[in-house]
Design a protein around this motif. Structure first.
Motif, PDB file in Angstrom:
ATOM      1  N   GLY A  32     -18.957   2.904 -12.645  1.00  7.11           N
ATOM      2  CA  GLY A  32     -19.020   1.579 -12.017  1.00  7.11           C
ATOM      3  C   GLY A  32     -17.819   0.736 -12.382  1.00  7.11           C
ATOM      4  N   GLN A  33     -17.404   0.790 -13.645  1.00 13.86           N
ATOM      5  CA  GLN A  33     -16.229   0.033 -14.072  1.00 13.86           C
ATOM      6  C   GLN A  33     -14.976   0.558 -13.382  1.00 13.86           C
ATOM      7  OE1 GLN A  33     -16.534   0.490 -18.345  1.00 13.86           O
ATOM      8  NE2 GLN A  33     -17.364  -1.567 -18.588  1.00 13.86           N
ATOM      9  N   SER A  34     -14.861   1.872 -13.241  1.00  9.75           N
ATOM     10  CA  SER A  34     -13.698   2.464 -12.571  1.00  9.75           C
ATOM     11  C   SER A  34     -13.627   2.000 -11.123  1.00  9.75           C
ATOM     12  CB  SER A  34     -13.757   3.989 -12.607  1.00  9.75           C
ATOM     13  OG  SER A  34     -13.677   4.454 -13.917  1.00  9.75           O
ATOM     14  N   LYS A  35     -14.766   1.999 -10.444  1.00 10.33           N
ATOM     15  CA  LYS A  35     -14.789   1.554  -9.040  1.00 10.33           C
ATOM     16  C   LYS A  35     -14.443   0.080  -8.947  1.00 10.33           C
ATOM     17  CE  LYS A  35     -17.951   5.083  -7.458  1.00 10.33           C
ATOM     18  NZ  LYS A  35     -19.302   5.418  -7.027  1.00 10.33           N
ATOM     19  N   MET A  36     -14.913  -0.718  -9.908  1.00  9.97           N
ATOM     20  CA  MET A  36     -14.611  -2.139  -9.889  1.00  9.97           C
ATOM     21  C   MET A  36     -13.117  -2.366 -10.096  1.00  9.97           C
ATOM     22  SD  MET A  36     -16.322  -5.188 -12.117  1.00  9.97           S
ATOM     23  CE  MET A  36     -15.421  -4.891 -13.613  1.00  9.97           C
ATOM     24  N   VAL A  37     -12.518  -1.616 -11.016  1.00  8.27           N
ATOM     25  CA  VAL A  37     -11.082  -1.736 -11.262  1.00  8.27           C
ATOM     26  C   VAL A  37     -10.302  -1.348 -10.020  1.00  8.27           C
ATOM     27  CG1 VAL A  37      -9.150  -0.750 -12.578  1.00  8.27           C
ATOM     28  CG2 VAL A  37     -11.221  -1.483 -13.755  1.00  8.27           C
ATOM     29  N   GLU A  38     -10.739  -0.281  -9.335  1.00  9.38           N
ATOM     30  CA  GLU A  38     -10.070   0.134  -8.097  1.00  9.38           C
ATOM     31  C   GLU A  38     -10.157  -0.955  -7.045  1.00  9.38           C
ATOM     32  OE1 GLU A  38     -11.701   3.853  -6.740  1.00  9.38           O
ATOM     33  OE2 GLU A  38     -11.199   4.855  -8.623  1.00  9.38           O
ATOM     34  N   SER A  39     -11.323  -1.579  -6.920  1.00  6.79           N
ATOM     35  CA  SER A  39     -11.472  -2.618  -5.897  1.00  6.79           C
ATOM     36  C   SER A  39     -10.678  -3.864  -6.255  1.00  6.79           C
ATOM     37  CB  SER A  39     -12.945  -2.961  -5.684  1.00  6.79           C
ATOM     38  OG  SER A  39     -13.476  -3.628  -6.807  1.00  6.79           O
ATOM     39  N   ILE A  40     -10.494  -4.117  -7.553  1.00  9.77           N
ATOM     40  CA  ILE A  40      -9.689  -5.266  -7.961  1.00  9.77           C
ATOM     41  C   ILE A  40      -8.217  -5.007  -7.696  1.00  9.77           C
ATOM     42  CG2 ILE A  40      -8.874  -6.533  -9.993  1.00  9.77           C
ATOM     43  CD1 ILE A  40     -11.755  -6.427 -11.035  1.00  9.77           C
TER      44      ILE A  40
ATOM     45  N   SER B 198      -6.965  -3.523  -5.248  1.00  9.10           N
ATOM     46  CA  SER B 198      -6.700  -3.805  -3.841  1.00  9.10           C
ATOM     47  C   SER B 198      -7.819  -4.710  -3.328  1.00  9.10           C
ATOM     48  CB  SER B 198      -6.636  -2.513  -3.035  1.00  9.10           C
ATOM     49  OG  SER B 198      -7.837  -1.795  -3.169  1.00  9.10           O
ATOM     50  N   PRO B 199      -7.900  -5.936  -3.886  1.00  3.37           N
ATOM     51  CA  PRO B 199      -9.064  -6.789  -3.628  1.00  3.37           C
ATOM     52  C   PRO B 199      -9.200  -7.257  -2.190  1.00  3.37           C
ATOM     53  CG  PRO B 199      -7.371  -8.032  -4.759  1.00  3.37           C
ATOM     54  CD  PRO B 199      -6.913  -6.605  -4.713  1.00  3.37           C
ATOM     55  N   MET B 200      -8.117  -7.524  -1.518  1.00  2.00           N
ATOM     56  CA  MET B 200      -8.235  -8.111  -0.192  1.00  2.00           C
ATOM     57  C   MET B 200      -8.779  -7.117   0.826  1.00  2.00           C
ATOM     58  SD  MET B 200      -7.652 -11.148  -0.734  1.00  2.00           S
ATOM     59  CE  MET B 200      -7.734 -11.762   0.925  1.00  2.00           C
ATOM     60  N   THR B 201      -8.503  -5.854   0.662  1.00  2.00           N
ATOM     61  CA  THR B 201      -9.009  -4.880   1.617  1.00  2.00           C
ATOM     62  C   THR B 201     -10.511  -4.718   1.501  1.00  2.00           C
ATOM     63  OG1 THR B 201      -8.520  -3.070   0.112  1.00  2.00           O
ATOM     64  CG2 THR B 201      -6.835  -3.609   1.747  1.00  2.00           C
ATOM     65  N   ALA B 202     -11.079  -5.107   0.348  1.00  4.07           N
ATOM     66  CA  ALA B 202     -12.521  -4.981   0.159  1.00  4.07           C
ATOM     67  C   ALA B 202     -13.275  -6.201   0.684  1.00  4.07           C
ATOM     68  CB  ALA B 202     -12.838  -4.777  -1.320  1.00  4.07           C
ATOM     69  N   VAL B 203     -12.559  -7.279   0.997  1.00  3.99           N
ATOM     70  CA  VAL B 203     -13.191  -8.508   1.468  1.00  3.99           C
ATOM     71  C   VAL B 203     -13.618  -8.329   2.915  1.00  3.99           C
ATOM     72  CG1 VAL B 203     -12.809 -10.945   1.965  1.00  3.99           C
ATOM     73  CG2 VAL B 203     -11.868  -9.943  -0.110  1.00  3.99           C
ATOM     74  N   PRO B 204     -14.882  -8.614   3.238  1.00  6.45           N
ATOM     75  CA  PRO B 204     -15.332  -8.497   4.627  1.00  6.45           C
ATOM     76  C   PRO B 204     -14.507  -9.407   5.522  1.00  6.45           C
ATOM     77  CG  PRO B 204     -17.195  -8.803   3.159  1.00  6.45           C
ATOM     78  CD  PRO B 204     -15.954  -9.000   2.335  1.00  6.45           C
ATOM     79  N   GLY B 205     -14.080  -8.883   6.665  1.00 10.98           N
ATOM     80  CA  GLY B 205     -13.305  -9.677   7.618  1.00 10.98           C
ATOM     81  C   GLY B 205     -11.829  -9.738   7.309  1.00 10.98           C
ATOM     82  N   PHE B 206     -11.380  -8.988   6.296  1.00 13.82           N
ATOM     83  CA  PHE B 206      -9.964  -9.052   5.913  1.00 13.82           C
ATOM     84  C   PHE B 206      -9.060  -8.617   7.051  1.00 13.82           C
ATOM     85  CE2 PHE B 206      -6.169  -6.849   4.293  1.00 13.82           C
ATOM     86  CZ  PHE B 206      -5.512  -7.940   3.772  1.00 13.82           C
ATOM     87  N   GLU B 207      -9.447  -7.557   7.761  1.00 12.69           N
ATOM     88  CA  GLU B 207      -8.608  -7.055   8.854  1.00 12.69           C
ATOM     89  C   GLU B 207      -8.461  -8.122   9.946  1.00 12.69           C
ATOM     90  OE1 GLU B 207      -6.751  -4.358   8.842  1.00 12.69           O
ATOM     91  OE2 GLU B 207      -7.497  -3.934   6.843  1.00 12.69           O
ATOM     92  N   GLN B 208      -9.526  -8.870  10.214  1.00 13.91           N
ATOM     93  CA  GLN B 208      -9.463  -9.929  11.218  1.00 13.91           C
ATOM     94  C   GLN B 208      -8.535 -11.050  10.754  1.00 13.91           C
ATOM     95  OE1 GLN B 208     -13.226 -11.705  12.157  1.00 13.91           O
ATOM     96  NE2 GLN B 208     -12.420 -12.895  13.861  1.00 13.91           N
ATOM     97  N   ILE B 209      -8.637 -11.411   9.474  1.00 18.73           N
ATOM     98  CA  ILE B 209      -7.758 -12.453   8.935  1.00 18.73           C
ATOM     99  C   ILE B 209      -6.307 -12.005   9.013  1.00 18.73           C
ATOM    100  CG2 ILE B 209      -7.094 -13.681   6.825  1.00 18.73           C
ATOM    101  CD1 ILE B 209     -10.076 -13.582   6.013  1.00 18.73           C
ATOM    102  N   LYS B 210      -6.067 -10.746   8.664  1.00 20.39           N
ATOM    103  CA  LYS B 210      -4.712 -10.207   8.703  1.00 20.39           C
ATOM    104  C   LYS B 210      -4.155 -10.244  10.128  1.00 20.39           C
ATOM    105  CE  LYS B 210      -2.124  -6.047   7.517  1.00 20.39           C
ATOM    106  NZ  LYS B 210      -2.239  -4.663   7.092  1.00 20.39           N
ATOM    107  N   ALA B 211      -4.975  -9.845  11.097  1.00 22.10           N
ATOM    108  CA  ALA B 211      -4.538  -9.857  12.502  1.00 22.10           C
ATOM    109  C   ALA B 211      -4.230 -11.284  12.955  1.00 22.10           C
ATOM    110  CB  ALA B 211      -5.606  -9.228  13.386  1.00 22.10           C
ATOM    111  N   GLN B 212      -5.047 -12.243  12.517  1.00 23.63           N
ATOM    112  CA  GLN B 212      -4.798 -13.633  12.890  1.00 23.63           C
ATOM    113  C   GLN B 212      -3.511 -14.153  12.261  1.00 23.63           C
ATOM    114  OE1 GLN B 212      -8.387 -15.621  11.755  1.00 23.63           O
ATOM    115  NE2 GLN B 212      -9.405 -15.192  13.694  1.00 23.63           N
ATOM    116  N   GLN B 213      -3.267 -13.764  10.995  1.00 26.79           N
ATOM    117  CA  GLN B 213      -2.026 -14.179  10.341  1.00 26.79           C
ATOM    118  C   GLN B 213      -0.818 -13.627  11.088  1.00 26.79           C
ATOM    119  OE1 GLN B 213      -2.457 -12.839   6.272  1.00 26.79           O
ATOM    120  NE2 GLN B 213      -2.506 -14.950   5.551  1.00 26.79           N
TER     121      GLN B 213
END
Length: 188
Positions: free
Chosen positions: A108-116, A118-133
């Motif tokens: 669990g700690q390893s997965k949390m470190v991996e998500s940290i 690359s935190p923005m890719t794990a955020v829901p809606g990130f792809e939409q925000i990126k496309a809008q930017q």
């Protein structure tokens, strides 16, 4: 150091109870050994004279020292259950259960470190925000008409591009407002 080191760090205990690090040829304390373990290194502590493996005894001492300093990791009910397990048939199941529990914790700690990492890719809606930017930047830069650009000479196409950009900008602003409202609803 870490998991790549397949052999544990060998610590020898002399008759004087001093602990000797065989890799660095110097004496170490329990705090040093605790530090090696926190860095991910496995240790093995043996009695120089008898050859007995004292690792378990010293690891328990490190845990007891940390707990007595107020670094309470083990709640009273867990300690109580551990004591009970020595007096019951659960003794055979406890080591496997504890080992599996800590393995799940490490994963669990390893997965949390991996998500940290690359935190923005794990955020829901990130792809939409990126496309809008990207659309916003395109609209801001796409209307740029400066010296040396083909559009600079053609003021009609520059005016049309500016009008298109402003309508696209308004659409982006609306999408952003809708998104902020959705996020606000999720937070409630």
């Amino acid at each position: 150091m870490g998991k790549a080191d397949s052999k544990p760090l060998l610590i020898k205990r002399y008759a004087s109870r001093r602990l000797y690090n065989t890799e660095t040829s110097d004496y170490v304390t329990l705090d040093d050994i605790s530090g090696f373990i926190k860095e991910g290194r496995d240790v093995q502590i043996i009695d120089l004279k008898s050859g007995d493996d004292l690792t378990r005894q010293y690891l328990l001492q490190i845990i007891a020292d940390n707990e007595s300093k107020g670094e309470n990791v083990l709640p009273i009910n867990v300690l109580t259950d551990l004591v009970r397990s020595y007096a019951t048939n659960a003794q055979s199941m406890v080591p496997d259960f504890l080992s599996a529990s800590f393995e799940m914790l490490r994963e669990g700690q390893s997965k949390m470190v991996e998500s940290i990492s690359s935190p923005m890719t794990a955020v829901p809606g990130f792809e939409q925000i990126k496309a809008q930017q990207e659309a916003f930047m395109k609209s801001m830069m796409g209307g740029w008409t400066g010296p040396g650009s083909d559009d600079y000479a053609n003021t009609e196409s520059a005016a049309k591009a500016e009008k298109d950009d402003s309508s696209e900008l308004e659409a982006i602003k609306k999408q952003l407002a809708d998104m902020q409202a959705a996020v606000a609803k999720m937070g409630k």
